[in-house]
Motif scaffolding. Structure first.
Motif, mmCIF file in Angstrom:
data_model
loop_
_atom_site.group_PDB
_atom_site.id
_atom_site.type_symbol
_atom_site.label_atom_id
_atom_site.label_comp_id
_atom_site.label_asym_id
_atom_site.label_seq_id
_atom_site.Cartn_x
_atom_site.Cartn_y
_atom_site.Cartn_z
ATOM 1 N N ARG A 244 0.788 -1.294 0.024
ATOM 2 C CA ARG A 244 0.079 0.102 -0.117
ATOM 3 C C ARG A 244 1.057 1.248 0.089
ATOM 4 N NH1 ARG A 244 -4.578 -1.536 4.485
ATOM 5 N NH2 ARG A 244 -5.672 -3.181 3.526
ATOM 6 N N PRO A 245 0.635 2.160 -0.479
ATOM 7 C CA PRO A 245 1.187 3.606 -0.477
ATOM 8 C C PRO A 245 1.278 3.976 1.024
ATOM 9 C CG PRO A 245 -0.704 3.659 -2.237
ATOM 10 C CD PRO A 245 -0.643 2.401 -1.460
ATOM 11 N N GLN A 246 2.333 4.789 1.225
ATOM 12 C CA GLN A 246 2.605 5.256 2.616
ATOM 13 C C GLN A 246 2.882 6.449 2.714
ATOM 14 O OE1 GLN A 246 2.464 2.860 5.132
ATOM 15 N NE2 GLN A 246 2.206 1.215 3.510
ATOM 16 N N TYR A 253 4.228 8.246 -1.059
ATOM 17 C CA TYR A 253 5.213 7.445 -1.631
ATOM 18 C C TYR A 253 4.964 5.761 -1.818
ATOM 19 C CZ TYR A 253 7.202 4.692 2.298
ATOM 20 O OH TYR A 253 7.334 3.999 3.272
ATOM 21 N N PHE A 254 5.106 5.011 -2.965
ATOM 22 C CA PHE A 254 4.618 3.742 -3.053
ATOM 23 C C PHE A 254 5.824 3.197 -3.523
ATOM 24 C CE2 PHE A 254 2.585 0.609 -5.644
ATOM 25 C CZ PHE A 254 2.317 -0.400 -4.699
ATOM 26 N N THR A 256 7.087 -0.812 -4.182
ATOM 27 C CA THR A 256 7.038 -2.425 -4.191
ATOM 28 C C THR A 256 8.456 -2.992 -3.736
ATOM 29 O OG1 THR A 256 7.057 -2.617 -6.541
ATOM 30 C CG2 THR A 256 4.989 -2.665 -5.232
#
Length: 571
Positions: A244-246, A253-254, A256
């Motif tokens: 999930r985006p933070q 920000y995102f 993976t």
């Protein structure tokens, strides 16, 4: 068998031996004196005892010592020593790793000075080496143990395997698109992201595990006794915690995570080999779509080595004036019952040194990763503009579409280059279209749109390529400053069988038209698809194998320009 050397009578070593003997008895440091003219070194006994050296006097010390230096540190060491020999500098102060008699790399700091003779030529080199112990154990950003401790942990695991026969895995994690985080915000924010990610991953690891901070945006884990199932479970846990985006300081920000996993001893019994293989597996995971774990195999490694070789060959091609590159052209026809050729898309092709044509999906990512897409992109643009101007002698309003990457858009010289090319070839700006792939667009809309607005003010068209293949197509449609949308083949392939797909395309075309955008449908292969898309869905342009395959410049002229000045489809 050890070789014995005697100190020549005129050597500086003979004159300094008394002082040398006093120092070696009163210091725990390693002491050395090197006669540069005789190429003979005098070493303290502790230096001989701790490292694989032949004796107190050694001829040609440099190659012997260099062989013991860690591969990652050797180049800097050799460069510094060469500068001393050439008289470029006289002082030596450098830190590096050296392999001791137990086969372990230890950190030392080597300090010395060259003394010249009366004529100014280097005479002798003397100094001390100090053991540094565990150098900087913790990473100063995340607080995790660093790459040197990771190396130490791997060596311990390998020793345990040799003693007990239990293997395991190395896992190297890397953040996907972390570079974009740094570029969108700044490196300080990027450091905060690294710290936060480290905490999140550490929190989901079993208590007995240690997470290590490696170079850049990478982290490492040693997992003794792991099976493939254990590795998959661990990676899925890391994947879930990053899905999930933070937000940090009101900034979103995102990122993976991808991973490269290597089993020991199956894929290596040495740290350097295992780490290299883990890095290769991580690179493969990122190349194959990111957000995944890649288990190292020999096939993967061979493919990775091939990509490295390809990178070198691509760089060589660029350095030789974009040799081995060429452009192929795929025709585009007008829709809405006009059915005649209106232009083409320029597509890059490349032949490797063996003369084999390489698939664009293999070499274009390498161009972008290495940023050599910037000079290649300029070559593409000029070649495409020159060709378009030639073909306008036959079809006056012939249009040319040229793909550009985000790296090119960021390049400060690209805008001026585009304008200069258009002026040089005296071509109408409105007959040129710049296509940017949707998947390459970042969240910095203001920057991207500022660049696109400049081009549109010059009269150049902007197209969003591969619409529908990304995660937020409608968001891109809303925010991106473009005037042409190219709908991907995935929308089309079921259009004759699926009412939903047909209505989706129809409504997408209507939506684009309502905001003043033109629509080009890609990947059209059947006549029934063509009629449906042009007559019912009102697409403005059609591109695909039905119209024509990508062709070399000569073949395109023969098929679509000279023999058929206006290509008629479906008439």
């Amino acid at each position: 068998m050890k070789q014995r050397y005697k100190i020549p009578s005129g050597s500086i070593l003979r004159r300094s031996k008394f002082l040398f003997d006093v120092l070696k008895r009163t210091s725990d440091n390693y002491i050395f004196v090197h006669d540069l003219k005789e190429d003979l070194s005098m070493l303290s006994p502790n230096l001989i005892a701790d490292f694989d050296l032949q004796g107190e006097l050694i001829k040609e010390m440099l190659p012997n010592w260099s062989n013991l230096i860690h591969p990652e540190d050797k180049e800097e060491f050799v460069r510094d020593i060469e500068a001393l020999h050439k008289g470029i500098k006289c002082e030596h102060d450098i830190e590096y790793r050296v392999k001791n008699r137990r086969g372990e790399y230890v950190w030392i700091r080597c300090r010395g000075r060259v003394v010249n003779d009366e004529g100014g030529a280097p005479l002798f080199f003397g100094g001390v080496m100090t053991r540094m112990g565990q150098k900087n154990q913790a990473d100063n950003i995340t607080g995790l143990l660093n790459k040197y401790q990771f190396e130490h942990a791997v060596k311990i695991a390998l020793n345990e395997y040799r003693a007990a026969g239990q293997g395991g895995v190395l896992m190297v994690f890397g953040l996907d698109n972390f570079k974009i985080v740094n570029e969108t915000y700044n490196r300080f924010f990027g450091d905060q992201v690294l710290k936060y990610v480290a905490q999140r991953i550490e929190n989901i690891l079993p208590a007995s595990f240690t997470l290590y901070k490696l170079d850049g945006d990478e982290f490492g884990v040693v997992y003794p006794g792991a099976t493939e199932g254990d590795v998959e479970e661990l990676f899925c846990s890391v994947q879930r915690c990053m899905m999930r985006p933070q937000e940090i300081d009101n900034k979103m920000y995102f990122c993976t995570v991808s991973a490269g996993t290597v089993f020991y001893p199956q894929s290596g019994k040495d740290y350097l080999v295992l780490h290299k293989h883990a890095e290769a597996a991580l690179d493969m995971a990122k190349r194959n779509g990111k957000n995944k774990n890649c288990l190292f195999t020999k096939e993967h490694y061979n493919r990775w080595v091939r990509s490295i070789s390809m990178r070198d060959a691509l760089i060589s091609s660029v350095e030789n004036g974009c040799r081995d590159f060429s452009l192929f052209y795929q025709p585009q026809v007008a829709g809405r019952k006009h059915h005649h050729i209106i232009g083409a898309e320029a597509l890059l092709r490349w032949k490797n040194p063996k003369g084999r044509m390489v698939a664009p999906m293999e070499f274009i990512p390498i161009l972008e990763e290495t940023k050599i897409i910037i000079p290649v992109g300029k070559w593409i643009f000029e070649e495409a503009v020159r060709t378009c101007r030639e073909w306008q002698n036959y079809i006056p309003d012939f249009k040319m579409s040229v793909n550009v990457s985000y790296e090119q858009i960021k390049d400060g010289t690209f805008k001026d280059f585009v304008c200069e090319c258009i002026a040089q070839y005296e071509i109408k700006p409105q007959t040129i279209t710049l296509e940017l792939t949707e998947s390459c667009i970042v969240s910095d809309w203001s920057f991207v749109n500022k660049q696109f607005d400049f081009f549109r003010q010059q009269g150049i068209n902007i197209a969003m390529d591969d619409f529908g293949t990304g995660y937020s197509s409608l968001g891109y449609l809303k925010n991106l400053s473009c005037n042409i949308v190219k709908i991907d083949r995935n929308f089309v392939k079921e259009i004759l069988l699926n009412t939903f797909d047909r209505q989706l395309v129809e409504y997408t075309v209507k939506l684009c038209h309502s905001v003043g955008m033109l629509v080009c449908i890609e990947g059209v292969e059947e006549m029934a698809e063509y009629h449906l898309l042009t007559d019912e869905c009102n697409a403005d342009m059609i591109q695909g194998y039905l119209v024509g395959h990508p062709e070399s410049k000569e073949e395109f002229v023969r098929k679509f320009i000279v023999d058929k000045e206006t290509l008629q489809v479906g008439v």
